[in-house]
Design a protein around this motif. Structure first.
Motif, mmCIF file in Angstrom:
data_model
loop_
_atom_site.group_PDB
_atom_site.id
_atom_site.type_symbol
_atom_site.label_atom_id
_atom_site.label_comp_id
_atom_site.label_asym_id
_atom_site.label_seq_id
_atom_site.Cartn_x
_atom_site.Cartn_y
_atom_site.Cartn_z
ATOM 1 N N PHE A 237 -0.358 9.892 -23.583
ATOM 2 C CA PHE A 237 0.222 8.555 -23.684
ATOM 3 C C PHE A 237 -0.211 7.632 -22.555
ATOM 4 N N GLY A 238 -1.412 7.768 -22.062
ATOM 5 C CA GLY A 238 -1.977 6.796 -21.133
ATOM 6 C C GLY A 238 -1.549 6.932 -19.685
ATOM 7 N N VAL A 239 -0.975 8.034 -19.298
ATOM 8 C CA VAL A 239 -0.569 8.208 -17.911
ATOM 9 C C VAL A 239 -1.795 8.265 -17.000
ATOM 10 N N GLN A 240 -2.879 8.847 -17.489
ATOM 11 C CA GLN A 240 -4.097 8.933 -16.691
ATOM 12 C C GLN A 240 -4.658 7.545 -16.399
ATOM 13 N N ARG A 241 -4.598 6.634 -17.340
ATOM 14 C CA ARG A 241 -5.112 5.286 -17.139
ATOM 15 C C ARG A 241 -4.274 4.571 -16.074
ATOM 16 N N THR A 242 -2.968 4.744 -16.093
ATOM 17 C CA THR A 242 -2.113 4.134 -15.072
ATOM 18 C C THR A 242 -2.480 4.683 -13.695
ATOM 19 N N GLY A 243 -2.786 5.971 -13.645
ATOM 20 C CA GLY A 243 -3.207 6.572 -12.390
ATOM 21 C C GLY A 243 -4.490 5.962 -11.868
ATOM 22 N N ASP A 244 -5.413 5.658 -12.765
ATOM 23 C CA ASP A 244 -6.665 5.020 -12.341
ATOM 24 C C ASP A 244 -6.417 3.634 -11.760
ATOM 25 N N VAL A 245 -5.533 2.876 -12.397
ATOM 26 C CA VAL A 245 -5.217 1.525 -11.903
ATOM 27 C C VAL A 245 -4.570 1.607 -10.521
ATOM 28 N N LEU A 246 -3.644 2.547 -10.380
ATOM 29 C CA LEU A 246 -2.987 2.698 -9.076
ATOM 30 C C LEU A 246 -3.972 3.160 -8.008
ATOM 31 N N GLU A 247 -4.903 4.034 -8.396
ATOM 32 C CA GLU A 247 -5.888 4.510 -7.418
ATOM 33 C C GLU A 247 -6.825 3.377 -6.990
ATOM 34 N N LYS A 248 -7.274 2.582 -7.934
ATOM 35 C CA LYS A 248 -8.140 1.447 -7.588
ATOM 36 C C LYS A 248 -7.385 0.422 -6.752
ATOM 37 N N GLY A 249 -6.127 0.205 -7.109
ATOM 38 C CA GLY A 249 -5.312 -0.719 -6.320
ATOM 39 C C GLY A 249 -5.119 -0.232 -4.893
ATOM 40 N N THR A 250 -4.963 1.084 -4.728
ATOM 41 C CA THR A 250 -4.819 1.662 -3.394
ATOM 42 C C THR A 250 -6.074 1.428 -2.566
ATOM 43 N N TRP A 251 -7.250 1.654 -3.179
ATOM 44 C CA TRP A 251 -8.506 1.452 -2.453
ATOM 45 C C TRP A 251 -8.716 -0.021 -2.105
ATOM 46 N N ILE A 252 -8.350 -0.901 -3.023
ATOM 47 C CA ILE A 252 -8.503 -2.337 -2.754
ATOM 48 C C ILE A 252 -7.578 -2.768 -1.616
ATOM 49 N N LEU A 253 -6.312 -2.327 -1.677
ATOM 50 C CA LEU A 253 -5.379 -2.679 -0.598
ATOM 51 C C LEU A 253 -5.826 -2.090 0.732
ATOM 52 N N LEU A 254 -6.378 -0.891 0.711
ATOM 53 C CA LEU A 254 -6.877 -0.285 1.941
ATOM 54 C C LEU A 254 -8.021 -1.112 2.526
ATOM 55 N N ALA A 255 -8.920 -1.563 1.665
ATOM 56 C CA ALA A 255 -10.034 -2.398 2.140
ATOM 57 C C ALA A 255 -9.527 -3.724 2.713
ATOM 58 N N VAL A 256 -8.509 -4.308 2.069
ATOM 59 C CA VAL A 256 -7.939 -5.569 2.564
ATOM 60 C C VAL A 256 -7.273 -5.350 3.926
ATOM 61 N N VAL A 257 -6.585 -4.209 4.096
ATOM 62 C CA VAL A 257 -5.954 -3.900 5.385
ATOM 63 C C VAL A 257 -7.017 -3.802 6.479
ATOM 64 N N VAL A 258 -8.137 -3.153 6.182
ATOM 65 C CA VAL A 258 -9.200 -3.008 7.177
ATOM 66 C C VAL A 258 -9.779 -4.375 7.539
ATOM 67 N N VAL A 259 -10.038 -5.209 6.534
ATOM 68 C CA VAL A 259 -10.622 -6.529 6.792
ATOM 69 C C VAL A 259 -9.670 -7.393 7.612
ATOM 70 N N LEU B 58 0.830 -1.204 0.000
ATOM 71 C CA LEU B 58 0.000 0.000 0.000
ATOM 72 C C LEU B 58 0.865 1.255 0.000
ATOM 73 N N ALA B 59 1.922 1.245 0.780
ATOM 74 C CA ALA B 59 2.828 2.396 0.809
ATOM 75 C C ALA B 59 3.480 2.600 -0.556
ATOM 76 N N ILE B 60 3.860 1.510 -1.208
ATOM 77 C CA ILE B 60 4.465 1.623 -2.543
ATOM 78 C C ILE B 60 3.449 2.177 -3.544
ATOM 79 N N PHE B 61 2.211 1.694 -3.494
ATOM 80 C CA PHE B 61 1.170 2.191 -4.399
ATOM 81 C C PHE B 61 0.956 3.681 -4.203
ATOM 82 N N VAL B 62 0.944 4.129 -2.962
ATOM 83 C CA VAL B 62 0.711 5.554 -2.690
ATOM 84 C C VAL B 62 1.890 6.388 -3.178
ATOM 85 N N LEU B 63 3.102 5.905 -2.990
ATOM 86 C CA LEU B 63 4.275 6.687 -3.390
ATOM 87 C C LEU B 63 4.454 6.746 -4.901
#
Length: 123
Positions: A39-61, A15-20
């Motif tokens: 050149f698709g930088v925005q799409r990479t940002g979306d993937v990282l943002e979704k990954g951050t939210w998923i990892l955050l939810a897993v940490v809470v669970v 999660l820390a790596i995803f945020v950084l």
């Protein structure tokens, strides 16, 4: 439970790596350039943002799971119960400093004669 703790640590590092890795969205130094969205930088940002939210939810669970397991005492580790058993075996200290532990004991016989004082020579 140890497995869940190790898994939680690994997920927190990820999660820390995803945020950084993410680009800051508040602007900051990158305010003037629109080239970062090409050149698709925005799409990479979306993937990282979704990954951050998923990892955050897993940490809470996982955190709630560890807490639930620890409260029910089914964690596999009996360290706390061993400490509690030792505390239960230890006798409680007496409320008065040097008083005997058994308060129902008969009092000691204090009718002893006083110690003799040495005779003083006559004047």
């Amino acid at each position: 439970m140890l497995f869940l703790i190790i898994l939680l640590i690994i997920i927190c590092v990820a999660l820390a790596i995803f945020v950084l890795i993410q680009n800051p969205k508040g602007g900051g130094l990158a305010t003037g350039s629109s080239a970062s969205n090409m050149f698709g930088v925005q799409r990479t940002g979306d993937v990282l943002e979704k990954g951050t939210w998923i990892l955050l939810a897993v940490v809470v669970v996982i955190t709630l799971s560890i807490t639930t397991i620890a409260k029910t005492g089914n964690g596999g580790s009996t360290g706390a119960s061993k400490i509690q058993e030792q505390l239960n075996r230890t006798p409680a200290p007496s409320p008065i400093g040097n008083a005997p532990a058994n308060n129902n004991a008969a009092p000691a016989n204090n009718n002893t004669a006083p110690a003799e004082t040495p005779a003083q020579p006559a004047p």
